[in-house]
Structures are given as structure tokens and as C-alpha cells.
Design a protein around this motif. Sequence first.
Motif, PDB file in Angstrom:
ATOM      1  N   UNK A   6     -80.445 -45.852   6.613  1.00  0.00           N
ATOM      2  CA  UNK A   6     -79.681 -46.583   5.605  1.00  0.00           C
ATOM      3  C   UNK A   6     -80.043 -48.063   5.703  1.00  0.00           C
ATOM      4  N   UNK A   7     -79.953 -48.766   4.574  1.00  0.00           N
ATOM      5  CA  UNK A   7     -80.294 -50.189   4.569  1.00  0.00           C
ATOM      6  C   UNK A   7     -81.780 -50.429   4.717  1.00  0.00           C
ATOM      7  N   UNK A  23     -95.192 -45.473  14.147  1.00  0.00           N
ATOM      8  CA  UNK A  23     -95.146 -44.535  15.270  1.00  0.00           C
ATOM      9  C   UNK A  23     -95.388 -43.093  14.832  1.00  0.00           C
ATOM     10  N   UNK A  24     -95.554 -42.872  13.532  1.00  0.00           N
ATOM     11  CA  UNK A  24     -95.882 -41.544  13.034  1.00  0.00           C
ATOM     12  C   UNK A  24     -94.697 -40.674  12.660  1.00  0.00           C
ATOM     13  N   UNK A  25     -93.500 -41.263  12.516  1.00  0.00           N
ATOM     14  CA  UNK A  25     -92.317 -40.476  12.184  1.00  0.00           C
ATOM     15  C   UNK A  25     -92.125 -40.378  10.667  1.00  0.00           C
ATOM     16  N   UNK A  26     -91.444 -39.323  10.251  1.00  0.00           N
ATOM     17  CA  UNK A  26     -91.085 -39.143   8.843  1.00  0.00           C
ATOM     18  C   UNK A  26     -89.797 -39.923   8.581  1.00  0.00           C
ATOM     19  N   UNK A  27     -89.768 -40.671   7.469  1.00  0.00           N
ATOM     20  CA  UNK A  27     -88.623 -41.523   7.169  1.00  0.00           C
ATOM     21  C   UNK A  27     -88.100 -41.231   5.764  1.00  0.00           C
ATOM     22  N   UNK A  28     -86.783 -41.119   5.655  1.00  0.00           N
ATOM     23  CA  UNK A  28     -86.119 -40.973   4.359  1.00  0.00           C
ATOM     24  C   UNK A  28     -85.045 -42.033   4.238  1.00  0.00           C
ATOM     25  N   UNK A  30     -81.702 -43.661   2.681  1.00  0.00           N
ATOM     26  CA  UNK A  30     -80.459 -43.415   1.968  1.00  0.00           C
ATOM     27  C   UNK A  30     -80.023 -44.757   1.406  1.00  0.00           C
ATOM     28  N   UNK A  31     -79.913 -44.872   0.076  1.00  0.00           N
ATOM     29  CA  UNK A  31     -79.556 -46.169  -0.477  1.00  0.00           C
ATOM     30  C   UNK A  31     -79.542 -46.211  -1.980  1.00  0.00           C
ATOM     31  N   UNK A  32     -79.446 -47.424  -2.504  1.00  0.00           N
ATOM     32  CA  UNK A  32     -79.400 -47.630  -3.946  1.00  0.00           C
ATOM     33  C   UNK A  32     -80.752 -48.020  -4.526  1.00  0.00           C
ATOM     34  N   UNK A  33     -81.651 -48.471  -3.661  1.00  0.00           N
ATOM     35  CA  UNK A  33     -82.953 -48.949  -4.121  1.00  0.00           C
ATOM     36  C   UNK A  33     -84.056 -48.078  -3.556  1.00  0.00           C
ATOM     37  N   UNK A  34     -84.911 -47.583  -4.415  1.00  0.00           N
ATOM     38  CA  UNK A  34     -86.007 -46.729  -3.964  1.00  0.00           C
ATOM     39  C   UNK A  34     -87.008 -47.520  -3.135  1.00  0.00           C
ATOM     40  N   UNK A  35     -87.604 -46.887  -2.132  1.00  0.00           N
ATOM     41  CA  UNK A  35     -88.569 -47.587  -1.274  1.00  0.00           C
ATOM     42  C   UNK A  35     -89.843 -47.928  -2.027  1.00  0.00           C
ATOM     43  N   UNK A  36     -90.493 -49.008  -1.609  1.00  0.00           N
ATOM     44  CA  UNK A  36     -91.763 -49.395  -2.204  1.00  0.00           C
ATOM     45  C   UNK A  36     -92.918 -48.576  -1.628  1.00  0.00           C
ATOM     46  N   UNK A  37     -92.730 -48.056  -0.431  1.00  0.00           N
ATOM     47  CA  UNK A  37     -93.765 -47.305   0.272  1.00  0.00           C
ATOM     48  C   UNK A  37     -93.701 -45.833  -0.139  1.00  0.00           C
ATOM     49  N   UNK A  38     -94.782 -45.303  -0.640  1.00  0.00           N
ATOM     50  CA  UNK A  38     -94.815 -43.914  -1.117  1.00  0.00           C
ATOM     51  C   UNK A  38     -94.669 -42.900   0.017  1.00  0.00           C
ATOM     52  N   UNK A  42     -86.544 -40.575  -0.407  1.00  0.00           N
ATOM     53  CA  UNK A  42     -85.405 -41.332  -0.924  1.00  0.00           C
ATOM     54  C   UNK A  42     -84.290 -40.406  -1.376  1.00  0.00           C
ATOM     55  N   UNK A  43     -83.052 -40.744  -0.973  1.00  0.00           N
ATOM     56  CA  UNK A  43     -81.851 -40.048  -1.412  1.00  0.00           C
ATOM     57  C   UNK A  43     -80.856 -41.097  -1.906  1.00  0.00           C
ATOM     58  N   UNK A  44     -80.461 -41.051  -3.183  1.00  0.00           N
ATOM     59  CA  UNK A  44     -79.472 -42.023  -3.676  1.00  0.00           C
ATOM     60  C   UNK A  44     -78.166 -41.917  -2.893  1.00  0.00           C
ATOM     61  N   UNK A  45     -77.647 -43.081  -2.479  1.00  0.00           N
ATOM     62  CA  UNK A  45     -76.426 -43.114  -1.663  1.00  0.00           C
ATOM     63  C   UNK A  45     -75.899 -44.532  -1.595  1.00  0.00           C
ATOM     64  N   UNK A  46     -74.587 -44.680  -1.433  1.00  0.00           N
ATOM     65  CA  UNK A  46     -74.000 -45.979  -1.139  1.00  0.00           C
ATOM     66  C   UNK A  46     -72.782 -45.782  -0.252  1.00  0.00           C
TER      67      UNK A  46
END
Length: 291
Positions: A6-7, A23-28, A30-38, A42-46
Motif C-alpha cells: 500500500x502507498x 530483489x526479484x520479488x513480485x509486487x502488487x 493496493x491503492x488509488x493510482x495505478x503503478x507506472x512500472x508495468x 494493481x488492485x484498486x483500494x483506499x
Amino acid sequence: MHVLLTGGTGVLGRFIAAGLLEAGHEVTFLGRTEPEDSRVGFIPWELSAADIDLPAADALVHCALEHVPGRYRGGEGDDPAGFLLANVDGTRKLFQAAKTAGVRHCVFLSSRAVYADNGQWDVLTEAAAIRPDTLYGQVKLAGEEALQALCTEHFSGTSLRATGIYGLPPGVATHKWSELFSNFRNGATVLPRVGTEVHGEDLAAAVLLVLEKVGERASPFEVYNVSDLLLDRQDLLKLYAEATGCETALPPRAPGPVGVMEPGKLKVLGWAPGGMGKLREFVEAVATEVN
């Protein structure tokens, strides 16, 4: 591992996301703004959401905060009730949702603001007196307590009590001292100040370390200080003046006092922040952009 964050588009989150990806980890996010990195999911959340269903993941790192833009302490603005409701209740619901989803480890980005302001040059270990004197500190302490209450043998929690964060966040053109450096360069009055600081990359390294070493802990809930430098604004601006050739008079040294955070518990795990060397590298890098 798969880490929910989050954040992720905020200052802290950008450093943490970059560290996890490197470090090679998978990242998702949670937030209101979609990530710039493909590479990032992303999961919409607030924080004020009534409910949230989280996907399967190994860990959750929570550093989101509902606040007035640009302010943490004093971030409640003119709505303290809303600030408390969103951040305290939202954080509690998030941790419960993570546990329900089978997440095994939650890391909460807390703050040195949970400690009592005793007006001394005390060394603050994780066992120091807890007595936050701001709503921001109260929110962070409530988050710690919510996480600890959920921890069991199969669901662990970590609170990282972070100090001030400096550095240039990935994907951002400005940093926390951009205005300070500009004012100093232009001859404006700069007030004295002393405080504790840590580079955002070192904070991200701390997050990665506690995630990777969770199996070595003795307790399901642990607290760690994350702090590197005791920094007087005069010393910071002296570095900047040397790097830029700026001849503006330095501010006087700050009288203090402040509490000095002791991160020894985290260093036992192998954390090695960059100290003055990293600060100097950062100042020289941003000074080059000015010149």
C-alpha cells in the motif's frame, strides 16, 4: 515472494517497491493510482473502503496514510475525526483482510512519532517510553497495536519505526530538501533544525531484510527502529555549499534536544545503512543537477 504494497506511489512506497523488484520479488500495489512500472500489479483500494478482498500473497507491506498532501504530523488538517477513522479503522480492516486471505507476514511502516517527546538527548531503543503527542503518532501506535493483536504462530507482524526519510524517490523529480536547498541558494533565511534521518533506499533494505528473515524471529510480533543519522541543518547545508560553491551564510546550529533513535536491533539482522557517506553522495548528486 509475492508482496502486496500500500502507498506504492508515495515517497516511501516508491523506494520500497524499487527494492522489492530489484530483489526479484513480485509486487502488487493496493491503492488509488495505478503503478507506472508495468512489472507491478494493481488492485484498486483506499483506506476508507468498507471492505477489501485480498488475493493470495506471501506478505503485505502497509505504508499508506490518509493525510493532507505534504504533511504527516498535522496531516489531519481540519478533519481530525476523519483522519482517525480512515487511518485507524482502515488499517485494522486491512490487516484483518490480509490474515483472512492467508498472508503470513505484515510489515507496518510506523514512525518515531510514537515515542514520548521528553525534551532530552535520550537514546531511544524500541523499549523507550511510548506516548505520542500528535494525532499522527497516535494513528501509528494504533496501527502497531492492531497488528500485534492479530499476530499468532501462523501470522507474524513487524513494525518499522522510521525516522525522517531523505533521498530522491524513483520516478520523482524533487525530494524533501528541494525547497530548502533552493531557499538557501537564493539567500533566504533558513531556520536551524536538528533531527534524525535515513535514506529511502536504506529503509527499503530494512523492509526487505525483515521479510526475508521472518523465519528466524523468536516472537510473532517485532518492532525495529529504522534510523541512521543525527543531522543538524547546518551540516547538511555545509555539504550542499561545498558541492555547489554557494557562499550563503550557514544557519546557526540547532539547540535541540531530540531523541536519538538506536537501530541496533535491526543491525543485528544485518542492516547496514549508508551513514554520512550516503548523505554526501546524495547531496553531491542533486548539486550536480543545479550546476
